[in-house]
Motif scaffolding. Sequence first.
Motif, PDB file in Angstrom:
ATOM      1  N   UNK A 205      32.366  28.377  33.163  1.00 29.48           N
ATOM      2  CA  UNK A 205      33.387  28.119  34.179  1.00 29.48           C
ATOM      3  C   UNK A 205      33.273  26.662  34.605  1.00 29.48           C
ATOM      4  N   UNK A 206      34.325  25.868  34.366  1.00 28.78           N
ATOM      5  CA  UNK A 206      34.292  24.443  34.686  1.00 28.78           C
ATOM      6  C   UNK A 206      35.511  24.086  35.532  1.00 28.78           C
ATOM      7  N   UNK A 207      35.394  24.246  36.845  1.00 32.58           N
ATOM      8  CA  UNK A 207      36.542  24.000  37.732  1.00 32.58           C
ATOM      9  C   UNK A 207      36.755  22.538  38.107  1.00 32.58           C
ATOM     10  N   UNK A 208      36.034  21.621  37.466  1.00 39.79           N
ATOM     11  CA  UNK A 208      36.257  20.207  37.726  1.00 39.79           C
ATOM     12  C   UNK A 208      35.042  19.513  38.294  1.00 39.79           C
ATOM     13  N   UNK A 225      36.494  35.412  37.065  1.00 37.44           N
ATOM     14  CA  UNK A 225      35.252  35.937  36.498  1.00 37.44           C
ATOM     15  C   UNK A 225      35.017  37.381  36.947  1.00 37.44           C
ATOM     16  N   UNK A 226      35.265  37.651  38.214  1.00 37.59           N
ATOM     17  CA  UNK A 226      35.109  39.020  38.720  1.00 37.59           C
ATOM     18  C   UNK A 226      36.033  39.980  37.977  1.00 37.59           C
ATOM     19  N   UNK A 233      32.137  44.519  30.783  1.00 38.41           N
ATOM     20  CA  UNK A 233      30.912  44.604  31.603  1.00 38.41           C
ATOM     21  C   UNK A 233      29.730  43.819  31.055  1.00 38.41           C
ATOM     22  N   UNK A 234      29.722  43.496  29.759  1.00 41.06           N
ATOM     23  CA  UNK A 234      28.567  42.800  29.188  1.00 41.06           C
ATOM     24  C   UNK A 234      28.623  41.293  29.358  1.00 41.06           C
ATOM     25  N   UNK A 235      29.714  40.756  29.921  1.00 35.75           N
ATOM     26  CA  UNK A 235      29.877  39.317  29.988  1.00 35.75           C
ATOM     27  C   UNK A 235      29.098  38.727  31.156  1.00 35.75           C
ATOM     28  N   UNK A 236      28.612  37.490  30.983  1.00 32.43           N
ATOM     29  CA  UNK A 236      27.960  36.754  32.066  1.00 32.43           C
ATOM     30  C   UNK A 236      28.580  35.363  32.141  1.00 32.43           C
ATOM     31  N   UNK A 237      28.241  34.620  33.201  1.00 31.15           N
ATOM     32  CA  UNK A 237      28.933  33.367  33.478  1.00 31.15           C
ATOM     33  C   UNK A 237      27.935  32.275  33.848  1.00 31.15           C
ATOM     34  N   UNK A 342      51.185  30.039  38.051  1.00 30.12           N
ATOM     35  CA  UNK A 342      50.866  30.846  36.870  1.00 30.12           C
ATOM     36  C   UNK A 342      49.368  31.096  36.749  1.00 30.12           C
ATOM     37  N   UNK A 343      48.577  30.255  37.394  1.00 36.28           N
ATOM     38  CA  UNK A 343      47.124  30.364  37.306  1.00 36.28           C
ATOM     39  C   UNK A 343      46.631  31.385  38.323  1.00 36.28           C
ATOM     40  N   UNK A 344      46.600  32.635  37.917  1.00 35.70           N
ATOM     41  CA  UNK A 344      46.116  33.729  38.764  1.00 35.70           C
ATOM     42  C   UNK A 344      44.851  34.309  38.142  1.00 35.70           C
ATOM     43  N   UNK A 345      44.006  34.970  38.941  1.00 34.70           N
ATOM     44  CA  UNK A 345      42.802  35.587  38.362  1.00 34.70           C
ATOM     45  C   UNK A 345      43.118  36.555  37.223  1.00 34.70           C
TER      46      UNK A 345
END
Length: 394
Positions: A205-208, A225-226, A233-237, A342-345
Motif C-alpha cells: 500500500x503506497x498512498x504517497x 485493504x480491509x 483471508x490469506x492476504x497481508x499488507x 471512482x476511487x472507493x474501497x
Amino acid sequence: MSERASVGADRLRIGMVAGERSGDLLAASVLQGLRAADPQLEAFGVGGPAMRAAGFESWADIERLSVMGYVAVLKRLPSLLTLRARLARRFPASLAQGGVFVGIDAPDFNLGLEERLRRAGVRTIHFVSPSIWAWRRERIETIRRAVDHMLLVFPFEQAIYDQEGIPATYVGHPLADLLKPVSNPAPARDVLGLSPDPTQAVIGLLPGSRVEEVRYLGKLFIDAAIELRRRVPSVSFVMPAASPTIQSQLQALLRTANLPSNFPLKIVSGHSHQVMAASDALLVASGTATLEAALIGRPMVIAYRMGAINYRLMRDRAYLPWIGLPNILAQDSIVPEFIQDQATPTALATALAEQLDDHDRRHALRARLADIGERLRCDCAAQSARVIRQVACA
C-alpha cells in the motif's frame, strides 16, 4: 576556449533545486554522473538526503517545496516566494564563473527561478519536463523563457520540444538504470520481516510521500485493504512511510480505523522499493511511484484523490485519458486507474483481487512493464552529465 569553458573544465559549479523525494533521487543520480567526470565538482542549493549523500551542500531542506495542489500552495505561497527570491539573489554570485543552474522537476517553483536566473546571465537547465503532453500546454512559453536546455526523461517528449524549437535532449530515466524487474519476492520479504510463506499474498500500500497525499489516500487505502481481506483471508499488507512525519500520520490513521483484531498490516520506515519487490500486487498513488513499480515489474492498481477545486482545475485542463505513467508510456490501459469519486474501497479491492486471481494477465502485464523499462534505460546519469557540462562550457 572561452573563460567560462576554461573555468568550467577545472571545476564545475552546479546550482540545484529539487522538490520532493523523487526529485532528490533524480538529482542524486545526476550528481553521481557529474562527479564521475569531475571529482572536484561543487554543487549547492536546495536538496534532500540523497543529494547530501552525493556531496551536495544544501542551503534549505527539500521539504519546503513538497507541496501538493493549488490550495496547499496558496497557504505556503509567502514562504515559497521568499525562498525563491533569496535563491535568485544568491545563485548568480555563486555561479558567476563556470557555473550552471539545474532545476530538478518542481516546475511551479523552478521555472520562475530559472527565468530570473537566466535574465541575470546564468545558464539554466531543467531536468524532467513538466507534463505539457498531459495538461497545461500553454506552459511551453514559460519554458521557452526560462531554460537554455531541457533534459527529457521520456522518449515521446523529444518531438514536442523539437517542434517548438526549444533545445532539449532525451537522456532516459534514472530510475530505469536503478531499478530492474524482481522475480523473486523472498529476499525483500526477509529484509522487511514479512512472512516467507509463498502461499500468503502480500499487497503493498503506497498512498504517497507527501502529507496532503496521505490525507486524501491513507484512509482510503486502509479501507480497501480491509475490504480485500474480507474477500481474500490469506492476504497481508505492508505500507512504507517516506518520512517520520508520514509514519506518524499513517499510525494515527490506523489507530482510528475500524481494523479487525490482529489485522496483518505492517508500516515500515522507508524501503519503498523493497515493499514493491516483496509484494504480489500494489495499490499505489499516481505519481513517480507508479513508474518505480513498473520498473520492478509489479502488477498495480493506481488511485488518486485531491481537493475538489484542484480536481476540477486539472480535469478541465487535461489532454490524456490516463494519469498513471505505466499507461501513458504504454499508450494503453495496462493497469487499472481510479480517480476521485471512482476511487472507493470496493472498487480498489475488486481490482486488486482481479490482479491476484488472473495469472495469465499478470504474466502479460510483466512483459509490457519490462518493455517500458528497456525503452527508458539509457544510462541517464552519464547522458545528463554530458549535456550539463556541454551547456556549462558553451
